[in-house]
Design an enzyme around this catalytic site. Structure first.
Site, PDB file in Angstrom:
ATOM      1  N   HIS A 140       0.871  -1.187   0.000  1.00 16.53           N
ATOM      2  CA  HIS A 140       0.000   0.000   0.000  1.00 16.53           C
ATOM      3  C   HIS A 140       0.905   1.233   0.000  1.00 16.53           C
ATOM      4  O   HIS A 140       2.006   1.205   0.551  1.00 16.53           O
ATOM      5  CB  HIS A 140      -0.832  -0.058   1.289  1.00 16.53           C
ATOM      6  N   ASP A 217       2.809  -4.477   8.098  1.00 14.78           N
ATOM      7  CA  ASP A 217       1.621  -3.653   7.931  1.00 14.78           C
ATOM      8  C   ASP A 217       0.432  -4.585   8.161  1.00 14.78           C
ATOM      9  O   ASP A 217       0.095  -5.410   7.311  1.00 14.78           O
ATOM     10  CB  ASP A 217       1.621  -3.059   6.518  1.00 14.78           C
ATOM     11  N   GLN A 220      -4.731  -5.312   7.182  1.00 19.63           N
ATOM     12  CA  GLN A 220      -5.689  -6.315   6.692  1.00 19.63           C
ATOM     13  C   GLN A 220      -5.569  -7.640   7.434  1.00 19.63           C
ATOM     14  O   GLN A 220      -6.431  -8.501   7.262  1.00 19.63           O
ATOM     15  CB  GLN A 220      -5.487  -6.548   5.189  1.00 19.63           C
ATOM     16  N   LYS A 243     -10.651  -0.454  10.228  1.00 18.54           N
ATOM     17  CA  LYS A 243     -10.789  -1.674   9.419  1.00 18.54           C
ATOM     18  C   LYS A 243     -11.151  -2.868  10.308  1.00 18.54           C
ATOM     19  O   LYS A 243     -11.319  -3.977   9.830  1.00 18.54           O
ATOM     20  CB  LYS A 243      -9.491  -1.951   8.674  1.00 18.54           C
ATOM     21  N   CYS A 380      -4.781   2.313  -3.711  1.00 18.30           N
ATOM     22  CA  CYS A 380      -3.551   2.878  -3.099  1.00 18.30           C
ATOM     23  C   CYS A 380      -2.383   1.905  -3.251  1.00 18.30           C
ATOM     24  O   CYS A 380      -1.573   1.745  -2.327  1.00 18.30           O
ATOM     25  CB  CYS A 380      -3.752   3.230  -1.628  1.00 18.30           C
TER      26      CYS A 380
END
Ligand SMILES: Cc1ncc(COP(=O)(O)O)c(C=O)c1O
Length: 422
Positions: A140, A217, A220, A243, A380
Site C-alpha cells: 500500500h 503492515d 488487513q 478496518k 492505493c
C-alpha cells in the site's frame, strides 16, 4: 436484535461499553449501516477499505463522548481519573489482542501515521547512506511513501521484493536480495488488493538473519486472523481501528519494548514530556513519548470495544466466515470466461478481479444500483497495478457480517453488467 446489557467495568477502568449476551449468531443485525435508507439490505463488500461498525462500538463511542466524557492523564476530579483508567485499559486490551503489552502500544491516527512515526523516529535515527530498505511489489502507498521520504533524508536506498506467480511476496527472492546493508524490511502482512498472506515468521527470520528489523503492515491481517506479535517475532506491527470495526482517526503502532525505548520523539507537545524548560526538555517514557497532545480519547475506548466485539465472536470464526465466502466467490468468478481473478487461492477476505471490456468503475456503478458496494480503483497500490498490467481492479472484501446473500447479489450484478455491455 439481541437485547443489550450495559456494563461498567470500573475495576478494569472501563467506564464505557455495551455487550451483547450472547453475541448474535447473525452478526449482521449488530450493524446499523447495513441497510439502505429504504430499509433494504445493503450488500457491503468494501470492508478492506473500512468496516461497518457494530452497535457495541457506536454505543461505547457515544458514552465516551457523552456521559463519561472528560480529559485523561491530567484531571484531579474523579470523572477524569475514571476516563484515564478507561483509556489505559483500552490500550491494554488492544495490545493484548495482538499478543503485546500496553507499554509497547502507541496510539496513532491510523496505520499510515504509525508507519510515518517509525520512519521519522527509528528510521531517521538508524538509517545512513549505503543502508537499504526492502519493500515488496504489493505494498500500500502508506508502506512505500514514508520510506521514500526517509530514504531521501538519510541517503538509504529502497529495494523491491517481487511476487510469486500466484501473487504472494516471494520470500525466496527476499532471501536472495537481503544483505547486511539492509536495516529494515517492511511488508504487508495481508495484501489489501490480493489478500495474499505473508509467511510473517519466515520473513522475520530472514530479516533478522542479516541484522534488519521487520515492520508488518497489519491493516488487513488484524481484522482477519489471530495475530501474535511475539510468535511472529516482528519488530513493528501497525494497524487501523476503522478496518477492525472500530472508529476512524485511531490506530496503533506496536513495537518491541527495547526498540521503542530507544526511539527518539517525533512530534513535540504536551503529554510527551517529563520536564520542560527553555534550556532543555526531557521526555516521558514510551509509549507516552510518542503521543503528543490530547489523545483521541473516545476513539481509543471505541477501538477497545471493537477489539472486545471481535474477541467475543472469535477471530477464528470471523476468518472461517470470510474464507468460505472467498472460496465460493473465487470459484464462481473463475468459471466465468470474461473474468480474471487476481491473487492466491487462499486470499484472506479479499477477492480482486477484472472483467473483460468493462472498466471496474462501470462495474462498481452498475452494482451500486443493486445495493452492492465494491471498491474499484488502484486501491492505493499503483506499483502493484503496474505489475498486474491493469489500471484498476474491482475488489470485493468481506467482514464478520458478510453472507452468501452478498455473494449472490454480486454475481447477479455481474451478470446484469454483462447483459448491459452486450
Ligand atoms: C494494507 C494497508 N496498509 C495501510 C493502509 C492505510 O491505512 P489508514 O488509511 O487507515 O492509515 C491501508 C488502508 O487502506 C491498507 O489496506
Amino acid at each position: 436484535m439481541q437485547s443489550r446489557a450495559e456494563y461498567r467495568r470500573v475495576d478494569e477502568g472501563c467506564v464505557s461499553g455495551v455487550i451483547t449476551q450472547p453475541i448474535a449468531i447473525d452478526s449482521r443485525f449488530d450493524f446499523p449501516g447495513l441497510v439502505t435508507p429504504e430499509g433494504a439490505p445493503w450488500h457491503y463488500l468494501d470492508t478492506a477499505a473500512t468496516s461497518q461498525k457494530p452497535e457495541q462500538v457506536i454505543e461505547a463511542m457515544t458514552n465516551a463522548l457523552g456521559r463519561d466524557y472528560a480529559t485523561v492523564h491530567r484531571g484531579v476530579y474523579s470523572r477524569s481519573a475514571e476516563m484515564t483508567l478507561a483509556f489505559e485499559a483500552a490500550r491494554r486490551r488492544i495490545a493484548a489482542f495482538i499478543g503485546g503489552s500496553e507499554s509497547e502500544l502507541v496510539f496513532t491516527r491510523g496505520a499510515t501515521e504509525a508507519i510515518n512515526l517509525v520512519a521519522n523516529t527509528w528510521g531517521l535515527a538508524n538509517l545512513n547512506p549505503g543502508d537499504r530498505i526492502l519493500l515488496s511489489q504489493l505494498e500500500h502507498h502508506s508502506n512505500i511513501v514514508p520510506w521514500q521520504l526517509v530514504a531521501a533524508k538519510t541517503g538509504a536506498a529502497i529495494d523491491v521484493c517481487p511476487l510469486t506467480d500466484d501473487h504472494q511476496i516471494d520470500l525466496a527472492a527476499a532471501e536472495a536480495i537481503l544483505t547486511p546493508q539492509h536495516k529494515l524490511v517492511a511488508f504487508g502482512h495481508v495484501s489489501n488488493v490480493l489478500g495474499s498472506v505473508l509467511d510473517a515468521k519466515r520473513a522475520a527470520d530472514l530479516a533478522h538473519r542479516v541484522g534488519a528489523k521487520i515492520l508488518l503492515d497489519g491493516c488487513q491481517s488484524a481484522p482477519h486472523m489471530v495475530v501474535d506479535v511475539s510468535a511472529l517475532n516482528c519488530d513493528f506491527y501497525v494497524f487501523s481501528a476503522h478496518k477492525l470495526y472500530g472508529p476512524t482517526g485511531i490506530g496503533a503502532l506496536w513495537a518491541r519494548a527495547d526498540i521503542l525505548e530507544g526511539m527518539p520523539p517525533w512530534e513535540g507537545g504536551g503529554a510527551m514530556i517529563d520536564r520542560v524548560t527553555f534550556e532543555q526538555t526531557t521526555y516521558a517514557p514510551a509509549p507516552q513519548r510518542f503521543e503528543a497532545g490530547t489523545p483521541a480519547i473516545s476513539e481509543a475506548i471505541a477501538f477497545a470495544a471493537a477489539v472486545d466485539y471481535v474477541t467475543e465472536i472469535g477471530i477464528e470464526r470471523i476468518q472461517g466466515i470470510e474464507d468460505n465466502l472467498v472460496s465460493r466467490l473465487r470459484a464462481e468468478l473463475s468459471a466465468m470466461n470474461d473474468i480474471t481473478v487476481f491473487g492466491p487461492a487462499n486470499s484472506a477476505g479479499i477477492v480482486s478481479f477484472a472483467m473483460d471490456g468493462v472498466h471496474p468503475h462501470d462495474l462498481g456503478t452498475i452494482l451500486d444500483e443493486a445495493n452492492v458496494a465494491i471498491r474499484a480503483g488502484h486501491h492505493c497500490a499503483q506499483p502493484l497495478m503496474d505489475y498486474l498490467g491493469v489500471p484498476a481492479t474491482a475488489r470485493a472484501s468481506f467482514g464478520v457480517y458478510s453472507s452468501d446473500e452478498d455473494v449472490d447479489a454480486l454475481i447477479e450484478g455481474i451478470t446484469r453488467t454483462r447483459r448491459i455491455f452486450g
